[in-house]
Write an enzyme that holds these catalytic residues in place. Structure first.
Site, PDB file in Angstrom:
ATOM      1  N   LYS A 186      16.942  -6.977   1.602  1.00 30.37           N
ATOM      2  CA  LYS A 186      16.034  -5.868   1.893  1.00 30.37           C
ATOM      3  C   LYS A 186      14.635  -6.365   1.530  1.00 30.37           C
ATOM      4  O   LYS A 186      14.354  -6.693   0.395  1.00 30.37           O
ATOM      5  CB  LYS A 186      16.395  -4.637   1.068  1.00 30.37           C
ATOM      6  CG  LYS A 186      15.449  -3.479   1.303  1.00 30.37           C
ATOM      7  CD  LYS A 186      15.903  -2.240   0.542  1.00 30.37           C
ATOM      8  CE  LYS A 186      14.985  -1.091   0.865  1.00 30.37           C
ATOM      9  NZ  LYS A 186      14.126  -0.694  -0.228  1.00 30.37           N
ATOM     10  N   ALA A 216      12.720   5.634   0.838  1.00 34.65           N
ATOM     11  CA  ALA A 216      11.597   5.900  -0.060  1.00 34.65           C
ATOM     12  C   ALA A 216      11.049   7.311   0.064  1.00 34.65           C
ATOM     13  O   ALA A 216      10.763   7.799   1.159  1.00 34.65           O
ATOM     14  CB  ALA A 216      10.459   4.901   0.118  1.00 34.65           C
TER      15      ALA A 216
END
Lengths: 378, 256
Positions: B96, B183
Site C-alpha cells: 500500500k 482515510a
C-alpha cells in the site's frame, strides 16, 4: 528567519487578552469546535486555572483522537559534559569544578548496546557545548555508527550552521532538539553571560537552519522558571506556528523542561508550580493537536503518569544525565537531578496499565541516510 | 456478500483494517478478528524486524492477507526503498503506497505516488496507491498498472467521513480496477455511505482503534460495509426532490 519574525510580532493583544480573560471567555473557548492559536491567551490566563478539569478532558480527547492509544519512548545518551558556556542554571557550566568526561566511540557503542537491550529505538545524543563534537568529524562518525541500530537519532547539542546539519543528515541524523531556554533577550543575556551560547539570535534561528538542511524532527521549548511563563509560552507557541508554516516538511515537537536543582544551585526567578505547569501543557495540546508534546524524567512519576494520559505523547524513561552512566557507576557529574527514577520496565508497565501501548519504533532510519542504501535489508 | 477480486486474489470481506493506534497488540488482534477482514495493513516504519514481539507477531497471517504500507515516505524514492526492504525481509509483493511529505495532515503527494507506482509495478509489486480523490490521477495510476486506487474520504485520522464525495463518484464511474475508499472514515455510517456510492471496499483504522470499545466498533464497521454493499447491489432509488406517483403514465396508458 524566526528572529526577525519574532521581533516584528506584536504580542500586546495576547498579553491583554490573557490579563482580561474572565470566566465566560474561558468557557467560550473550551466549548469551541475548533480552537485556534488566538485562543492561547485565554487558555493561559489565571482565570483558566479554575477550569483545569475541563481543559484536561478536552486535551485527553484530542490526544487520543490524534495519536491513538499510544506513547513513544526515547532515551538520552550523554556523550560529554564538557562545556565552554557558563549558563547560570546548568550543572555543566564551565564555572563548576566537576569531573569532565567525553566518551570515546567504544564507550558510546557500549552504552548503546545497553540502551538497545532496554528496548529503545529512539535515541537523543546530548552534550555540553564542546568543540570536540566537530573535530575529526566526531559527531558525524557517531551518527554513522549508530544509524543502523536506531530508528531515529536526534541531537541536543550546540547550534550548528546549516552546512553542518546537512552533513549530519546525510550521516543519518533524524532530529534536532534545542531549547531557546528563554525568549526574553534581557533575561537571556543575564543567564548566558559567556561562551557561544550568549548569541541569542543565532540560537533562535537554529531550527530554520536545521529544517532547511533537511532535519525531519525539530523539538523546541523554553526552560520554565527562567522567565515569566506566560511570556515564554506565547513565544514558544509562535515559534511552533512559524516552523509549521515555513518548514512544512518537518515535524515540530514541543518540550516543557522545568527548572530543577542542579550543581549550579541557581534559583529559578519564576518557579512554575504543578497546576500552572499542567495548564501550559494542556493549552498547547488544544492549540497544537497534532504536535508531539515531550516530557522527560526531570518530572516526578505521578505527574508524568497523569500527563501521559491527557497530553504528552513522547517521553524519556530510565534516563541518566551523566556520560557513561548506563554502563558504569562512578561517573562524572550529571546535568541536573532527575525525579522519575523508575526503571524502563516499570514505566512501560504503568503505561500499559493506563491503556497506552508503548511505541518504540515509528520511523525507518535508512530513510534519512542517503549513503546507506545497502542497509535496506534487515 | 459478493466476492471482491484484487490482482487475482479473492476477498469475502470488503472491509480492510489498519493496525495503528491501538492500546495494545492484544486489543488490535481482537478488533481485527471482530472486523472479519481479509486484509490487514501495517506501517513498516512501526515494524522492528529484529524484535520478537513486534507488531506483526500479534496477527495470524494465515487468516489475513498482509498489506505492508509505506506510511512516512516523503517521496517516491523512499517509498520504493521501503517496499523493497519489506520484500527482502518477508517476501511480500503487495504494497500500500503512502507518500506523505507533510506530517500533520498526511495528505498524499500525487506526483510522487505516480512515480513510485510506475517503478514498483516494473519491479513486480502489486501496488495499491493511497491518493487524494483526484479522478485524473486515478486514471493515470490505473494506466501505470496499479491494482486498486484508494482515494481518501478526508485526512487520515480526522474521522470526518466522506468530504470528497463528488470526486469519488467520478473515480468509481471511470475505474477499471477496484476503488477502495481509505482515510477519514470515522463512523460505520461513513463506511456504508462509501459502499452505497459504489466503492468496492473501504479501509478503516483510527475510528476502530480509538473507539471506546474497538472490538465492538470493528464489528459495527463490518455490518455497515455489508449493509452498504447490499444497498448498492439492490440499486437504491435515486433521491427525488418532489413526491412522485409510482408511474405517472400508468393510468393514462392503460386507458389509452
Amino acid at each position: 528567519m524566526f528572529s526577525q519574525f519574532l521581533r516584528e510580532f506584536d504580542f500586546g493583544p495576547w498579553h491583554q487578552k490573557a490579563a482580561q480573560a474572565n470566566d465566560a471567555d474561558v468557557s467560550a473557548v473550551l466549548t469551541k469546535s475548533h480552537i485556534a492559536l488566538d485562543d492561547l491567551p485565554v487558555l493561559l490566563s489565571s482565570q483558566c486555572l479554575s477550569h483545569l478539569d475541563a481543559l484536561a478532558k478536552r486535551a485527553q480527547a484530542v490526544t487520543r483522537q490524534r495519536f491513538g492509544n499510544t506513547i513513544q519512548l526515547y532515551i538520552p545518551l550523554y556523550i560529554s559534559n564538557r562545556c565552554q558556556n557558563a549558563c547560570l542554571y546548568c550543572g555543566f557550566s564551565t564555572a563548576n569544578r566537576t569531573p569532565r568526561k567525553t566518551l570515546g566511540i567504544e564507550e558510546i557503542l557500549d552504552e548503546c548496546n545497553h540502551i538497545r537491550n532496554l528496548g529503545f529505538r529512539n535515541l537523543l545524543l546530548v552534550s555540553g557545548e564542546t568543540p570536540e563534537l566537530l573535530q575529526n568529524n566526531f559527531l558525524e562518525s557517531i551518527i554513522k555508527h549508530l544509524a543502523k541500530d536506531f530508528a531515529s537519532l536526534s541531537i541536543e547539542v550546540q547550534p550548528f550552521d546549516e552546512s553542518v546539519y546537512r552533513t549530519l543528515c546525510e550521516a543519518g541524523l533524524d532530529g534536532v532538539t534545542l531549547y531557546q531556554e528563554t525568549y526574553d533577550p534581557l533575561v537571556y543575556t543575564q543567564v548566558h553571560p559567556s561562551g557561544s551560547k550568549s548569541n541569542y539570535p543565532y540560537r533562535l534561528d537554529t531550527m530554520d537552519r536545521a529544517a532547511a538542511a533537511g532535519v525531519r524532527k525539530i523539538n523546541i521549548g523554553a526552560l520554565l522558571g527562567l522567565g515569566d511563563p506566560v511570556y515564554e509560552a506565547f513565544r514558544v507557541a509562535l515559534h511552533c506556528r512559524y516552523l509549521l508554516t515555513r518548514h512544512w516538511r518537518s515535524s515540530v515537537a514541543i518540550s516543557f523542561p522545568r527548572m530543577r536543582e542542579s550543581e549550579s544551585r541557581y534559583r529559578a526567578p519564576y518557579p512554575v508550580d504543578d497546576r500552572r505547569f499542567i495548564q501550559i501543557m494542556l493549552a498547547f495540546r488544544l492549540v497544537f493537536p497534532d504536535q508531539d508534546l515531550v516530557l522527560s524524567t526531570r518530572e516526578p512519576a505521578a505527574l508524568r503518569d497523569v500527563l501521559s494520559s491527557i497530553a504528552v505523547t513522547y517521553m524519556s524513561a530510565g534516563s541518566k544525565t551523566s556520560p557513561g552512566a548506563y554502563t558504569k557507576s562512578d561517573t562524572a557529574c550529571s546535568q541536573f537531578e532527575l525525579e522519575d527514577t523508575r526503571s524502563v520496565e516499570e514505566i512501560r508497565s504503568t503505561l500499559n496499565a493506563n491503556g497506552l501501548d508503548v511505541v518504540w519504533k515509528d520511523w525507518n532510519q535508512n530513510l534519512n541516510a542517503q549513503h546507506i542504501l545497502q542497509a535496506e535489508v534487515p | 456478500m459478493d466476492r471482491l477480486v484484487i490482482a487475482g486474489k479473492e476477498f469475502d470481506s470488503r472491509l480492510f483494517v489498519g493496525t495503528g493506534k491501538f492500546s495494545s497488540g492484544e486489543v488490535m488482534a481482537k478488533a481485527v478478528e471482530a472486523s472479519a477482514t481479509g486484509m490487514v495493513t501495517v506501517a513498516l516504519r512501526r515494524v522492528d524486524f529484529g524484535a520478537t514481539d513486534n507488531i506483526l507477531s500479534f496477527l495470524d497471517f494465515t487468516k489475513y492477507h498482509f498489506l505492508p504500507n509505506t506510511s512516512g515516505a516523503r517521496n517516491a524514492a523512499e517509498a520504493v526503498r521501503i517496499a523493497r526492504m519489506c520484500r527482502a525481509a518477508r517476501g511480500d509483493t503487495w504494497v500500500k503506497l503512502e507518500v506523505t511529505p507533510e506530517p500533520r495532515y498526511l495528505l498524499p503527494d500525487g506526483g510522487e505516488t505516480l512515480r513510485a507506482t510506475e517503478a514498483l509495478v516494473k519491479e513486480g509489486f502489486t501496488v495499491l496507491p493511497y491518493i487524494q480523490a483526484d479522478p485524473v490521477l486515478a486514471k493515470q495510476l490505473q494506466d501505470a498498472g496499479a491494482s486498486t486506487v484508494m482515494p481518501l474520504g478526508s485526512p487520515i485520522g480526522s474521522n470526518q467521513g466522506i468530504r470528497t464525495r463528488d470526486s469519488i463518484e467520478i473515480i468509481i464511474e471511470q475505474a477499471t480496477v477496484p476503488v477502495v475508499v481509505d482515510a477519514g472514515l470515522g463512523a460505520p455510517s461513513h463506511a456504508a455511505e462509501a459502499m452505497e456510492l459504489g466503492a468496492d471496499a473501504v479501509l478503516v483504522n483510527t475510528a476502530i482503534a480509538v473507539a471506546g470499545d474497538p472490538i465492538a466498533m470493528a464489528q459495527a464497521f463490518k455490518i455497515a460495509v455489508e449493509a452498504g454493499r447490499m444497498a448498492f447491489l439492490a440499486k437504491r432509488a435515486a433521491p427525488q426532490r418532489t413526491a412522485q406517483a409510482s408511474s405517472p403514465l400508468e393510468n393514462f396508458l392503460r386507458n389509452a
